[in-house]
Design a protein around this motif. Structure first.
Motif, PDB file in Angstrom:
ATOM      1  N   GLN A 111      44.574   5.437  -1.715  1.00 50.34           N
ATOM      2  CA  GLN A 111      44.534   6.076  -0.405  1.00 50.34           C
ATOM      3  C   GLN A 111      44.232   7.571  -0.479  1.00 50.34           C
ATOM      4  O   GLN A 111      44.288   8.261   0.537  1.00 50.34           O
ATOM      5  CB  GLN A 111      45.877   5.876   0.309  1.00 50.34           C
ATOM      6  N   TRP A 152      45.489   2.907   8.373  1.00 52.55           N
ATOM      7  CA  TRP A 152      46.738   3.652   8.549  1.00 52.55           C
ATOM      8  C   TRP A 152      47.352   3.263   9.892  1.00 52.55           C
ATOM      9  O   TRP A 152      46.657   3.143  10.906  1.00 52.55           O
ATOM     10  CB  TRP A 152      46.484   5.155   8.515  1.00 52.55           C
ATOM     11  N   ASP A 183      53.720   5.637   2.080  1.00 52.19           N
ATOM     12  CA  ASP A 183      54.319   6.323   3.219  1.00 52.19           C
ATOM     13  C   ASP A 183      53.667   7.684   3.383  1.00 52.19           C
ATOM     14  O   ASP A 183      53.488   8.415   2.400  1.00 52.19           O
ATOM     15  CB  ASP A 183      55.825   6.481   2.990  1.00 52.19           C
ATOM     16  N   ILE A 184      53.299   8.029   4.611  1.00 52.12           N
ATOM     17  CA  ILE A 184      52.693   9.331   4.909  1.00 52.12           C
ATOM     18  C   ILE A 184      53.531  10.015   5.985  1.00 52.12           C
ATOM     19  O   ILE A 184      53.860   9.404   7.009  1.00 52.12           O
ATOM     20  CB  ILE A 184      51.240   9.191   5.392  1.00 52.12           C
ATOM     21  N   SER A 185      53.886  11.271   5.744  1.00 47.65           N
ATOM     22  CA  SER A 185      54.703  12.021   6.691  1.00 47.65           C
ATOM     23  C   SER A 185      54.074  13.369   6.978  1.00 47.65           C
ATOM     24  O   SER A 185      53.379  13.945   6.132  1.00 47.65           O
ATOM     25  CB  SER A 185      56.122  12.220   6.148  1.00 47.65           C
ATOM     26  N   VAL A 236      48.977   4.804  -4.086  1.00 41.05           N
ATOM     27  CA  VAL A 236      48.667   6.143  -3.589  1.00 41.05           C
ATOM     28  C   VAL A 236      47.256   6.550  -3.996  1.00 41.05           C
ATOM     29  O   VAL A 236      46.503   7.139  -3.201  1.00 41.05           O
ATOM     30  CB  VAL A 236      49.704   7.162  -4.094  1.00 41.05           C
ATOM     31  N   SER A 255      54.250  10.092  11.469  1.00 35.13           N
ATOM     32  CA  SER A 255      54.678   9.211  10.381  1.00 35.13           C
ATOM     33  C   SER A 255      53.793   7.980  10.362  1.00 35.13           C
ATOM     34  O   SER A 255      53.539   7.370  11.404  1.00 35.13           O
ATOM     35  CB  SER A 255      56.142   8.822  10.595  1.00 35.13           C
ATOM     36  N   ILE A 305      52.195  17.834   4.612  1.00 36.41           N
ATOM     37  CA  ILE A 305      51.615  16.501   4.780  1.00 36.41           C
ATOM     38  C   ILE A 305      51.747  15.807   3.426  1.00 36.41           C
ATOM     39  O   ILE A 305      51.223  16.295   2.415  1.00 36.41           O
ATOM     40  CB  ILE A 305      50.144  16.572   5.223  1.00 36.41           C
ATOM     41  N   LYS A 306      52.438  14.685   3.398  1.00 35.28           N
ATOM     42  CA  LYS A 306      52.864  14.103   2.125  1.00 35.28           C
ATOM     43  C   LYS A 306      52.653  12.589   2.114  1.00 35.28           C
ATOM     44  O   LYS A 306      53.020  11.905   3.072  1.00 35.28           O
ATOM     45  CB  LYS A 306      54.345  14.425   1.896  1.00 35.28           C
ATOM     46  N   MET A 307      52.081  12.090   1.022  1.00 36.86           N
ATOM     47  CA  MET A 307      51.879  10.655   0.826  1.00 36.86           C
ATOM     48  C   MET A 307      52.597  10.230  -0.447  1.00 36.86           C
ATOM     49  O   MET A 307      52.394  10.819  -1.515  1.00 36.86           O
ATOM     50  CB  MET A 307      50.384  10.334   0.735  1.00 36.86           C
ATOM     51  N   ASN A 320      52.127   4.477   7.716  1.00 39.22           N
ATOM     52  CA  ASN A 320      52.075   3.753   6.456  1.00 39.22           C
ATOM     53  C   ASN A 320      50.693   3.144   6.310  1.00 39.22           C
ATOM     54  O   ASN A 320      49.925   3.037   7.272  1.00 39.22           O
ATOM     55  CB  ASN A 320      53.189   2.707   6.345  1.00 39.22           C
ATOM     56  N   PHE A 378      43.495  10.189   2.535  1.00 41.20           N
ATOM     57  CA  PHE A 378      44.355  11.352   2.755  1.00 41.20           C
ATOM     58  C   PHE A 378      43.503  12.601   2.953  1.00 41.20           C
ATOM     59  O   PHE A 378      43.765  13.411   3.857  1.00 41.20           O
ATOM     60  CB  PHE A 378      45.292  11.525   1.560  1.00 41.20           C
TER      61      PHE A 378
END
Length: 355
Positions: A341, A223, A247-249, A338, A235, A329-331, A237, A345
């Protein structure tokens, strides 16, 4: 005639203005009327304010633009972002979307439901539009993509538009949506607008990102940190074995931020899944206990390919209510990427510490 001229300026009746070859900012066309129209004061927000991603380069506001930005890609390509407002309904949503479609040589749509999807922003419905040309519009050029937002505010209609090379603009989809969600009226501030009973409520704009972020974490292997956008406090990736990136936010909001069900149903809408009710949420979501926190975790995969290029999409996301804040928390990314990962996560959630 004045209104028709204004519409042309807003959405580009002169096709050459938006048929971008070098992807420079298209020149605005002034209304073809007998009276000279005063240009708005450069850079003046004229009733609305917004937060643009830090990676966007602000350009001088000119002509009918109230805001203007340049977005650069890693390969030298650029996309143009414009913010324009016009009186009243400015010809109507359907007519304006069909003009954008015409610029991309797409057939018109006949119903507003086909024009795009709506979500609440600062007490009004923002229409989000995404269009892509089927073929390059110019020789030796890429396909062109348009992201748009149409926002009615009191006696004006505002048009937010990004135009540029297909892949570059597609990669800006989430930052552009966050840009739209940051819009707020004069005297106001970005604030939560989602209602608890909305089945397509967006996660509201971030309320307070100033000062030290009350968050600590350890990144999983592979990551990488990436630049923040206005709503994100973290943020990242990550690259999957198949070469696709996810993408992870991390976003936090004050209060309940619309509620778990509204936010999960918004994510379900993003992967073209139908909304669910509260019992359905309890059946489909997972509870993860770690570090004294109780996360609500959902795993949402589209049943059919979506987007351009078409592929099945997936969202794995966690929601935490903690000390008057809501954490998201979002992927997101292509389904298999996805999935590869998902364990990382889960490891990331276990390292999170909130202050």
């Amino acid at each position: 005639m004045l209104l028709l001229g204004l519409l042309c300026a807003a959405v580009g009746c002169n096709k050459s203005d938006d048929s971008i070859t070098a992807y420079r900012a298209p020149k605005e066309v002034r209304p073809e009327t007998g009276a000279q129209q005063p240009a708005p004061e450069p850079g003046a927000p004229a009733g609305l304010h917004w937060l643009a991603p830090s990676s966007w380069e602000e350009q001088p506001a000119s002509g009918f633009r109230k805001g203007s930005f340049l977005v650069r890609g890693g390969d030298g390509q650029t996309a143009d972002v414009s913010v324009i407002s016009f009186p009243e309904a400015a010809g109507g949503t359907l007519a304006n979307v069909n003009r954008w479609r015409e610029q991309l040589k797409l057939p018109p749509v006949t119903e507003e439901a086909q024009a795009g999807s709506s979500f609440p922003v600062a007490g009004h419905d923002m229409l989000f539009v995404e269009l892509a040309s089927e073929q390059p519009l110019e020789a030796k050029a890429d396909k062109t993509r348009v992201l748009g937002g149409i926002y009615p505010a009191q006696t004006e209609t505002w048009f937010f538009k990004m135009t540029g090379p297909d892949e570059l603009v597609a990669a800006q989809r989430e930052p552009f949506k966050e840009f739209l969600q940051s819009v707020h009226e004069e005297g106001g501030a970005p604030h939560a607008t989602a209602s608890g009973d909305s089945t397509n409520a967006p996660t509201p704009p971030l309320i307070d990102t100033l000062g030290a972020v009350p968050l600590q974490y350890t990144l999983p292997p592979g990551w990488k940190e990436k630049p923040l956008t206005p709503m994100r406090v973290a943020s990242f990736n990550a690259s999957a074995p198949n070469g696709k990136e996810v993408d992870i936010s991390v976003v936090y909001l004050m209060g309940e931020a619309g509620g778990d069900l509204a936010n999960v149903n918004r994510w379900r809408d993003q992967v073209k899944l139908p909304p669910i009710d509260e019992p359905g949420l309890q059946q489909s979501a997972e509870r993860v206990e770690t570090n004294g926190h109780n996360f609500l975790v959902v795993d949402l995969a589209s049943s059919e390919p979506i987007g351009e290029p078409a592929a099945k999409q997936r969202i794995v996301a966690a929601i935490l209510d903690d000390k008057g804040r809501s954490w998201f928390i979002k992927m997101t990314g292509e389904d298999a990427a996805v999935a590869s990962q998902k364990s990382a996560f889960a490891d990331f959630l276990h390292t999170l510490k909130f202050h």
